[in-house]
Design a protein around this motif. Sequence first.
Motif, PDB file in Angstrom:
ATOM      1  N   GLY A  12      -0.183   4.422  -8.729  1.00 35.38           N
ATOM      2  CA  GLY A  12       0.167   5.368  -7.671  1.00 35.38           C
ATOM      3  C   GLY A  12       1.528   4.997  -7.118  1.00 35.38           C
ATOM      4  O   GLY A  12       2.294   4.250  -7.744  1.00 35.38           O
ATOM      5  N   GLY A  39      -1.241   8.437  -9.616  1.00 37.54           N
ATOM      6  CA  GLY A  39      -1.957   8.155  -8.380  1.00 37.54           C
ATOM      7  C   GLY A  39      -2.542   9.387  -7.719  1.00 37.54           C
ATOM      8  O   GLY A  39      -2.359  10.524  -8.159  1.00 37.54           O
ATOM      9  N   THR A  40      -3.232   9.148  -6.612  1.00 39.13           N
ATOM     10  CA  THR A  40      -3.958  10.213  -5.914  1.00 39.13           C
ATOM     11  C   THR A  40      -3.026  11.287  -5.383  1.00 39.13           C
ATOM     12  O   THR A  40      -3.263  12.481  -5.566  1.00 39.13           O
ATOM     13  CB  THR A  40      -4.791   9.617  -4.762  1.00 39.13           C
ATOM     14  OG1 THR A  40      -5.741   8.700  -5.303  1.00 39.13           O
ATOM     15  CG2 THR A  40      -5.516  10.706  -3.996  1.00 39.13           C
ATOM     16  N   GLY A 137      -5.439   1.918  -4.854  1.00 40.14           N
ATOM     17  CA  GLY A 137      -5.694   3.099  -4.045  1.00 40.14           C
ATOM     18  C   GLY A 137      -7.108   3.183  -3.507  1.00 40.14           C
ATOM     19  O   GLY A 137      -7.783   2.166  -3.312  1.00 40.14           O
ATOM     20  N   SER A 138      -7.574   4.400  -3.287  1.00 42.01           N
ATOM     21  CA  SER A 138      -8.904   4.633  -2.718  1.00 42.01           C
ATOM     22  C   SER A 138      -9.598   5.743  -3.490  1.00 42.01           C
ATOM     23  O   SER A 138      -8.977   6.445  -4.296  1.00 42.01           O
ATOM     24  CB  SER A 138      -8.780   5.023  -1.238  1.00 42.01           C
ATOM     25  OG  SER A 138      -8.024   6.216  -1.110  1.00 42.01           O
ATOM     26  N   GLY A 301      -0.504  -0.401  -0.560  1.00 42.23           N
ATOM     27  CA  GLY A 301      -1.192   0.878  -0.459  1.00 42.23           C
ATOM     28  C   GLY A 301      -2.593   0.747   0.107  1.00 42.23           C
ATOM     29  O   GLY A 301      -2.915  -0.192   0.838  1.00 42.23           O
ATOM     30  N   ASP A 302      -3.472   1.676  -0.267  1.00 41.32           N
ATOM     31  CA  ASP A 302      -4.807   1.762   0.332  1.00 41.32           C
ATOM     32  C   ASP A 302      -5.697   0.574  -0.003  1.00 41.32           C
ATOM     33  O   ASP A 302      -6.725   0.367   0.647  1.00 41.32           O
ATOM     34  CB  ASP A 302      -5.506   3.045  -0.139  1.00 41.32           C
ATOM     35  CG  ASP A 302      -4.807   4.300   0.359  1.00 41.32           C
ATOM     36  OD1 ASP A 302      -3.817   4.171   1.084  1.00 41.32           O
ATOM     37  OD2 ASP A 302      -5.264   5.407  -0.001  1.00 41.32           O
ATOM     38  N   THR A 312       1.032   8.208   1.815  1.00 40.76           N
ATOM     39  CA  THR A 312       1.922   7.969   0.671  1.00 40.76           C
ATOM     40  C   THR A 312       3.226   7.276   1.057  1.00 40.76           C
ATOM     41  O   THR A 312       3.618   6.295   0.408  1.00 40.76           O
ATOM     42  CB  THR A 312       2.209   9.297  -0.054  1.00 40.76           C
ATOM     43  OG1 THR A 312       0.963   9.824  -0.519  1.00 40.76           O
ATOM     44  CG2 THR A 312       3.153   9.095  -1.218  1.00 40.76           C
ATOM     45  N   ALA A 315       2.608   3.650   1.508  1.00 34.78           N
ATOM     46  CA  ALA A 315       2.390   2.959   0.236  1.00 34.78           C
ATOM     47  C   ALA A 315       3.720   2.650  -0.451  1.00 34.78           C
ATOM     48  O   ALA A 315       3.909   1.564  -1.009  1.00 34.78           O
ATOM     49  CB  ALA A 315       1.503   3.805  -0.679  1.00 34.78           C
TER      50      ALA A 315
END
Length: 448
Positions: A12, A39-40, A137-138, A301-302, A312, A315
């Motif tokens: 991400g 990434g998300t 991330g998550s 990041g997350d 974002t 991150a």
Amino acid sequence: MKKYDVFVIGSGMAGMTVANKCASSGLKVGVTDELPFGGTCALRGCDPKKVIIGATEVRDFAMRLKGKGIDTIPDVNWQDVMVFKQSFVDAMPPKIEKGYKHSGIDTYHTSARFLSKNTLMVGTDTVQADKIVIATGSKPRVLDFEGGNLALSSTDFLNLKELPQSLLFIGGGYIAFEFAHIAARFGANVTIVHRGKRPLENFEQDIVNHLIDATKELGIKLVLETEVSKIRKEDNNFLVTGISKGKEITYQTEAVFNSAGRPPVIFDLDLEKANIPFSKKGITVNEYLQSTSNPNVYVGGDAADSRGLPLTPVAVMEGHIVASNIIKGNSKKVNYPPMPSVVFTLPTMAAVGLTEVEAKTQKIDYQVNYNKVGNWFNAERLNVKEYAFKTIIDRKNQSILGAHLIGPNAEETINLFALAIKTKMEVNELRTMIFTYPTLSSDIPHML
């Protein structure tokens, strides 16, 4: 065994930033992601969501000006919007992979787990690295009640070939509200079920109240203080059971979506084998975004349990700090500037800095300016019902502590408040600025 100076888990915005920056400094870098690179945000979150919202913005604006110069309200077409959205999503992974190869970064497309403090099992490869970066991330929270697996995710929503006629969202956060507004404006019957007394609990509640009003006005059913306990399939529908004040209530819907929060993706990494402490909030890090017990590991990041919001731009900033500390040694401490956040509903809600509750908790001598200003020119020319602000000002030094907005262009106006907070600009300086007029930003002096 393959050896690297830096190996990044996750591609991400945080991971990508670290990988590219380290490679450009001459370090041997590898990166893996079990999902497509990007990434998300780029593939399953903010970017595709904002593309879809674009169509609803046009329709919303036309509806507000119907009879005021606009005669025809445009139809919105889900299939066409999804094709347009997908053009952005499909372009991203190959573009990122091409950039990695150009930079000499080795790419893997698989999961990773720790074998020791500096060794990973990446798919079927054993990888050793001087520094390992976790930027995973998550992902949606697991619903651990009967039928919880029947609920679709936010990713599923963004990939719907056709929009169901009825949808139910579990959870009262920004994902539920944003997607509910999208679906309602595409003509669906929408319900949000939230277990707490208040939705969007991290936002200024005086402003959230305006969004609740706008949400109900749109025809969305908002159910509070109700905990979903069961989902079951019946023919072509789902029956969602919730418990409210000891009583069971059942809702029938064509599709159920899990928007009950996003924990970090760290629990399958075998962190214990690398002596990496973590909690349900993420991996414990120091001021250099380094694991507190394993100096070989950095987190961005997350995945990190840091003070940074799960956004974002945060991150990306953390990615730059991690890369700098890997390249130069720990020389850059994380210092978060004001972090504006937005709920991309219509009307848009935006916030930066302290809420009134936070200012009171910190025992700051503050003043509050709060007003609903639907009678201001900008609201009337756009024919919006919900336009309100709440600003929190430090009485002692006359600087802005927090700003909370709902209404047109809030996602842009909030950036000017963030700039004022970061530079500690005094209220009078902001009041005496010349803004272009008539713009939404020109309302700022009147919010102080």
